[in-house]
Enzyme design. Structure first.
Site, PDB file in Angstrom:
ATOM      1  N   SER A   1      -1.989  37.737  43.845  1.00 30.59           N
ATOM      2  CA  SER A   1      -1.878  36.801  42.725  1.00 30.59           C
ATOM      3  C   SER A   1      -1.333  37.552  41.524  1.00 30.59           C
ATOM      4  O   SER A   1      -1.603  38.745  41.346  1.00 30.59           O
ATOM      5  CB  SER A   1      -3.253  36.216  42.395  1.00 30.59           C
ATOM      6  OG  SER A   1      -3.237  35.557  41.146  1.00 30.59           O
ATOM      7  N   SER A   2      -0.583  36.843  40.679  1.00 28.68           N
ATOM      8  CA  SER A   2      -0.020  37.493  39.492  1.00 28.68           C
ATOM      9  C   SER A   2      -1.092  37.887  38.488  1.00 28.68           C
ATOM     10  O   SER A   2      -0.818  38.656  37.555  1.00 28.68           O
ATOM     11  CB  SER A   2       0.998  36.568  38.817  1.00 28.68           C
ATOM     12  OG  SER A   2       0.382  35.358  38.401  1.00 28.68           O
ATOM     13  N   CYS A   3      -2.337  37.412  38.679  1.00 31.17           N
ATOM     14  CA  CYS A   3      -3.417  37.785  37.747  1.00 31.17           C
ATOM     15  C   CYS A   3      -3.823  39.239  37.905  1.00 31.17           C
ATOM     16  O   CYS A   3      -4.655  39.734  37.131  1.00 31.17           O
ATOM     17  CB  CYS A   3      -4.621  36.868  37.927  1.00 31.17           C
ATOM     18  SG  CYS A   3      -5.503  37.129  39.480  1.00 31.17           S
TER      19      CYS A   3
ATOM     20  N   TYR B   1     -11.923  38.030  40.231  1.00 29.20           N
ATOM     21  CA  TYR B   1     -10.951  37.604  41.252  1.00 29.20           C
ATOM     22  C   TYR B   1      -9.780  38.582  41.291  1.00 29.20           C
ATOM     23  O   TYR B   1      -9.328  38.988  42.366  1.00 29.20           O
ATOM     24  CB  TYR B   1     -10.466  36.195  40.926  1.00 29.20           C
ATOM     25  CG  TYR B   1      -9.387  35.669  41.831  1.00 29.20           C
ATOM     26  CD1 TYR B   1      -9.686  35.225  43.120  1.00 29.20           C
ATOM     27  CD2 TYR B   1      -8.053  35.602  41.402  1.00 29.20           C
ATOM     28  CE1 TYR B   1      -8.692  34.732  43.958  1.00 29.20           C
ATOM     29  CE2 TYR B   1      -7.055  35.096  42.238  1.00 29.20           C
ATOM     30  CZ  TYR B   1      -7.379  34.667  43.506  1.00 29.20           C
ATOM     31  OH  TYR B   1      -6.400  34.185  44.330  1.00 29.20           O
TER      32      TYR B   1
ATOM     33  N   LYS C   1      -8.302  41.040  44.334  1.00 22.82           N
ATOM     34  CA  LYS C   1      -6.912  41.019  44.796  1.00 22.82           C
ATOM     35  C   LYS C   1      -6.270  42.407  44.709  1.00 22.82           C
ATOM     36  O   LYS C   1      -5.485  42.802  45.574  1.00 22.82           O
ATOM     37  CB  LYS C   1      -6.101  39.995  43.995  1.00 22.82           C
ATOM     38  CG  LYS C   1      -6.421  38.549  44.352  1.00 22.82           C
ATOM     39  CD  LYS C   1      -6.027  38.246  45.787  1.00 22.82           C
ATOM     40  CE  LYS C   1      -6.238  36.813  46.176  1.00 22.82           C
ATOM     41  NZ  LYS C   1      -5.862  36.539  47.581  1.00 22.82           N
TER      42      LYS C   1
ATOM     43  N   HIS D   1      -4.767  23.186  38.575  1.00 20.92           N
ATOM     44  CA  HIS D   1      -3.872  23.937  37.706  1.00 20.92           C
ATOM     45  C   HIS D   1      -2.907  22.984  37.001  1.00 20.92           C
ATOM     46  O   HIS D   1      -2.929  21.777  37.217  1.00 20.92           O
ATOM     47  CB  HIS D   1      -3.128  24.991  38.522  1.00 20.92           C
ATOM     48  CG  HIS D   1      -4.012  26.081  39.026  1.00 20.92           C
ATOM     49  ND1 HIS D   1      -4.146  26.392  40.360  1.00 20.92           N
ATOM     50  CD2 HIS D   1      -4.844  26.932  38.362  1.00 20.92           C
ATOM     51  CE1 HIS D   1      -4.998  27.393  40.503  1.00 20.92           C
ATOM     52  NE2 HIS D   1      -5.445  27.741  39.312  1.00 20.92           N
TER      53      HIS D   1
END
Length: 320
Positions: free
Chosen positions: A105-107, A134, A138, A177
């Site tokens: 994920s880009s987070c 989270y 990842k 989202h």
């Protein structure tokens, strides 16, 4: 014929990967629902890999949620995602599976990462606090793949998608989202003949969006790259690849496009008392482009496809 296990095949990304692999005559899909295989159970996952001669794994399974869920259940998000990843990656290795693709994920990138975000931004700053557990899980998934590749010469790869949308998205009115939330809101406003729709914030922040079918195509493309090509475009301690369009738009442009796609004719008002969030979030996808892949869905085309899927499946969301 190769046997391919898609973990998380009922999710938005997993189901998109399955739709594309189903068209292939050289692939035998191995799929398990949560009731058939609890990915958080180490012994169950080990037994599964020991009794199936799996050739490749797409690790798309994850516990996901919006800001409220991440804030409310941080222990669930870090524990369940770590367990799923550790169980699948370790059991795959022990069973002799040499090819695996982990979807991140880009987070994973710092809250204040320079834009557009390069793969090298990983671990260079503080994460966004609301989804840090989270994101840490990842990041651990990326490092698991890197570590098994380094120590055991496995071909375990990672891809980091930007904001995804499309069929099988979550259209819940509170927990979804931005794109599914807007599609549903404008659709219902059209049905109710509402004179206007109020959108949060100023509309000025910029975001990047990728249709999930493009994400699936990119995942398969990266998985099937020859090892020497993949390794030549990554680094031992920086082996993940960003997946996105490399193109962003303002939230105002997104809202106006959603209104056009859904056929809403009323007024759009921006509530500037509501927070905007980060001014920009854009992935640098030059590494992926150099490997021969680019997106195919424009934002409007993708929104039309997502809206069509919503219309065909909206009976599933009426009670949400």
């Amino acid at each position: 014929m190769k046997k391919v296990f898609v973990a998380g095949h009922r999710g938005m990304v997993g189901s998109a990967i399955v739709r594309q692999l189903e068209k292939r005559d050289d692939v035998q899909l191995v799929l398990r629902t949560r009731s058939q295989l609890n990915l958080s159970n180490q012994q169950a996952v080990a037994d599964f890999f020991n009794t199936h001669d799996i050739d490749e794994v797409y690790l798309a399974a994850a516990k996901v949620g919006g800001i409220v869920a991440n804030n409310t259940y941080p222990a669930d998000f870090i524990y369940e995602n770590l367990m799923i990843q550790c169980n699948i990656i370790h059991s795959a290795h022990k069973a002799g599976v040499n090819k695996l693709l982990f979807l991140g994920s880009s987070c994973i990138y710092p809250k204040l990462a320079e834009q557009p975000m390069l793969e090298s931004a990983l671990l260079t700053g503080t994460l966004e606090p609301t989804n840090e557990p989270y994101a840490v899980a990842k990041i651990a998934g990326i490092k698991l793949c890197e570590s098994y590749s380094r120590q055991h010469q496995r071909d375990y790869r990672s891809v980091m998608p930007t904001n995804l949308y499309g069929p099988h998205d979550n259209f819940h009115p509170e927990n979804s989202h931005v794109i599914p939330a807007l599609l549903r809101r404008f659709h219902e406003a059209k049905l109710n003949n509402d004179p206007k729709v109020v959108a949060w914030g100023s509309g000025k922040p910029m975001r990047e969006f990728l249709h999930v079918d493009d994400m699936a195509a990119a995942s398969i493309h990266v998985m099937e790259l020859e090892p020497e090509i993949y390794e030549a475009n990554t680094e031992p301690m920086l082996s993940h690849i960003n997946v996105g369009t490399g193109v962003d738009c303002t939230i105002k442009e997104l809202v106006e496009t959603v209104a056009r796609v859904t056929g809403f004719k009323g007024e759009i008002e921006f509530d500037t008392t509501k927070p905007d969030g980060a001014p920009r979030k854009l992935m640098d996808v030059s590494r992926l482009k150099s490997l021969g892949w680019e997106y195919s869905f424009s934002l409007e085309q993708g929104l039309e496809d997502a809206y069509e899927w919503f219309l065909q499946n909206q009976h599933d969301f009426r009670q949400a």
